[in-house]
Motif scaffolding. Structure first.
Motif, PDB file in Angstrom:
ATOM      1  N   THR A  82       0.679  -1.085  -0.201  1.00 50.29           N
ATOM      2  CA  THR A  82       0.034  -0.238   0.020  1.00 50.29           C
ATOM      3  C   THR A  82       0.905   1.414  -0.022  1.00 50.29           C
ATOM      4  OG1 THR A  82      -0.127   0.401   2.450  1.00 50.29           O
ATOM      5  CG2 THR A  82      -1.546  -1.343   1.357  1.00 50.29           C
ATOM      6  N   ASN A  83       0.250   2.276   0.005  1.00 51.91           N
ATOM      7  CA  ASN A  83       0.932   3.586   0.045  1.00 51.91           C
ATOM      8  C   ASN A  83       1.086   4.455   1.457  1.00 51.91           C
ATOM      9  OD1 ASN A  83       1.675   4.097  -2.597  1.00 51.91           O
ATOM     10  ND2 ASN A  83      -0.289   4.635  -3.055  1.00 51.91           N
ATOM     11  N   PHE A  84       0.477   3.416   2.414  1.00 54.49           N
ATOM     12  CA  PHE A  84       0.436   3.732   3.916  1.00 54.49           C
ATOM     13  C   PHE A  84       1.948   3.326   4.456  1.00 54.49           C
ATOM     14  CE2 PHE A  84      -4.076   3.079   3.109  1.00 54.49           C
ATOM     15  CZ  PHE A  84      -4.533   4.259   3.613  1.00 54.49           C
ATOM     16  N   VAL A  85       2.374   4.311   5.250  1.00 53.82           N
ATOM     17  CA  VAL A  85       3.678   4.362   6.116  1.00 53.82           C
ATOM     18  C   VAL A  85       3.468   4.253   7.305  1.00 53.82           C
ATOM     19  CG1 VAL A  85       5.791   5.206   6.504  1.00 53.82           C
ATOM     20  CG2 VAL A  85       5.092   5.177   4.049  1.00 53.82           C
ATOM     21  N   ASP A  86       4.044   3.255   8.465  1.00 56.06           N
ATOM     22  CA  ASP A  86       3.833   3.234   9.509  1.00 56.06           C
ATOM     23  C   ASP A  86       5.204   3.293  10.494  1.00 56.06           C
ATOM     24  OD1 ASP A  86       1.092   2.234   9.568  1.00 56.06           O
ATOM     25  OD2 ASP A  86       2.003   0.241   9.182  1.00 56.06           O
ATOM     26  N   ALA A 104      -0.553  12.570   7.531  1.00 58.58           N
ATOM     27  CA  ALA A 104      -1.510  13.316   8.538  1.00 58.58           C
ATOM     28  C   ALA A 104      -0.794  14.113   9.624  1.00 58.58           C
ATOM     29  CB  ALA A 104      -2.487  12.482   8.846  1.00 58.58           C
ATOM     30  N   TRP A 105       0.410  13.149  10.053  1.00 60.48           N
ATOM     31  CA  TRP A 105       1.146  13.842  11.043  1.00 60.48           C
ATOM     32  C   TRP A 105       2.039  15.035  10.996  1.00 60.48           C
ATOM     33  CZ3 TRP A 105       6.318  12.298  12.761  1.00 60.48           C
ATOM     34  CH2 TRP A 105       6.638  12.980  14.138  1.00 60.48           C
ATOM     35  N   GLY A 106       2.488  14.967   9.520  1.00 58.48           N
ATOM     36  CA  GLY A 106       3.431  15.998   9.245  1.00 58.48           C
ATOM     37  C   GLY A 106       4.664  16.136   9.289  1.00 58.48           C
TER      38      GLY A 106
END
Length: 299
Positions: free
Chosen positions: A19-23, A73-75
């Motif tokens: 996915t394009n999500f990063v943790d 979202a955190w920036g």
């Protein structure tokens, strides 16, 4: 020996599957930009808990950039990406104060473009990105911060203001008082200590320092060494930038191995104040050894 050009606290982040999500990984770490012993530029991620290097990337000038992930979202998530490949390495800023993020990122990109440059640091309390009226506010305070928030404008010289002198006196008295100061000590910065205003009297009272320090100065300086030459060096922007780099590197707490090569205990590399205290103790030992004859080096 490898030369650390830049260091700041940052953790790693990893893409979630395809996915394009990063943790974000919560492990405490630091990014170091080094000129390696091999003559190449190294982008290093170091685990601050184990002091181990977990990632060491060799970079070529102009091949990589360090950019903010705008979709975050955190920036405060950033990506190291390459023009020569599809590699992506994600990181997140771990310093509690976000005000210097753009300053670090700007210096990373300047070094990635030209490893020989001197990093540029803002004056205390000044950041051109926060001075401008435009731009997003992370505090929600809108334009409540005054545009001219700094009471000191940069000048051609480096004369210390009364506030700086008072701060330096407080720092020195706290170092000499064995921690018995009645008030909390202000945060120590090498840029407050190694100023031309503080160093010039030292050079004047101990002219032999010119001869001792000269082998460590740039080779293109005039010879023989003089106090006037030292004064020009410590007043130069390059010297101020080097002091600021060392200050920032000490604040990562990762210079234990480096300071051992200077004859200092490893804990001297864990912060600015431990570093200054170790130098003070080393000077006492050397002075005592000079007065008392035999001296044994301890590790």
């Amino acid at each position: 020996m490898a030369e650390t050009r830049l260091a700041f606290k940052a953790g790693r982040a990893f893409r979630r599957g395809n996915t394009n999500f990063v943790d974000a990984d919560p492990t405490k770490g630091a990014i170091l930009i080094q000129n390696g012993e091999d003559g190449l530029l190294h982008f290093i991620w170091k685990n601050r808990s184990t002091n181990e290097i977990d990632e060491d990337l060799i970079l070529f000038p102009g091949d990589a950039t360090f950019a903010k992930v705008e979709q975050s979202a955190w920036g405060r998530t950033y990506v190291l990406k390459f023009s020569s490949s599809n590699q992506r390495h994600f990181f997140w800023m771990q310093d509690a104060d976000p005000s210097r993020d753009e300053e670090f990122v700007g210096n990373v990109n300047r070094l990635l473009a030209d490893p020989s440059i001197v990093p540029i640091w803002y004056s205390e309390g000044y950041n051109p990105n926060t001075q401008a009226a435009a731009g997003p506010s992370t505090s929600g305070a809108g334009s409540s911060a005054p545009a001219a928030s700094s009471s000191r404008a940069p000048a051609g010289g480096y004369g210390a203001s009364p506030e700086e002198l008072a701060r330096i006196r407080s720092i020195v008295s706290t170092l000499g008082a064995g921690g018995q100061a009645s008030q909390p000590a202000p945060e120590i910065s090498l840029t407050d200590v190694l100023t031309p205003a503080n160093l010039r009297p030292l050079f004047a009272s101990r002219p032999e320092l010119a001869q001792a320090l000269f082998p460590h100065l740039p080779a293109d300086l005039p010879s023989p060494p003089t106090v006037e030459t030292l004064e020009r060096v410590v007043s130069s922007p390059q010297f101020r930038a080097a002091v600021r780099n060392l200050d920032m590197a000490l604040r990562t707490g990762l210079l234990g191995g480096l300071v051992r090569t200077l004859g200092l205990p490893e804990e001297a590399g864990t912060g600015v104040e431990p570093f200054l205290r170790a130098l003070q103790e080393q000077a006492r030992r050397e002075e005592s050894g000079a007065d008392g004859g035999d001296r044994m080096d301890t590790d």
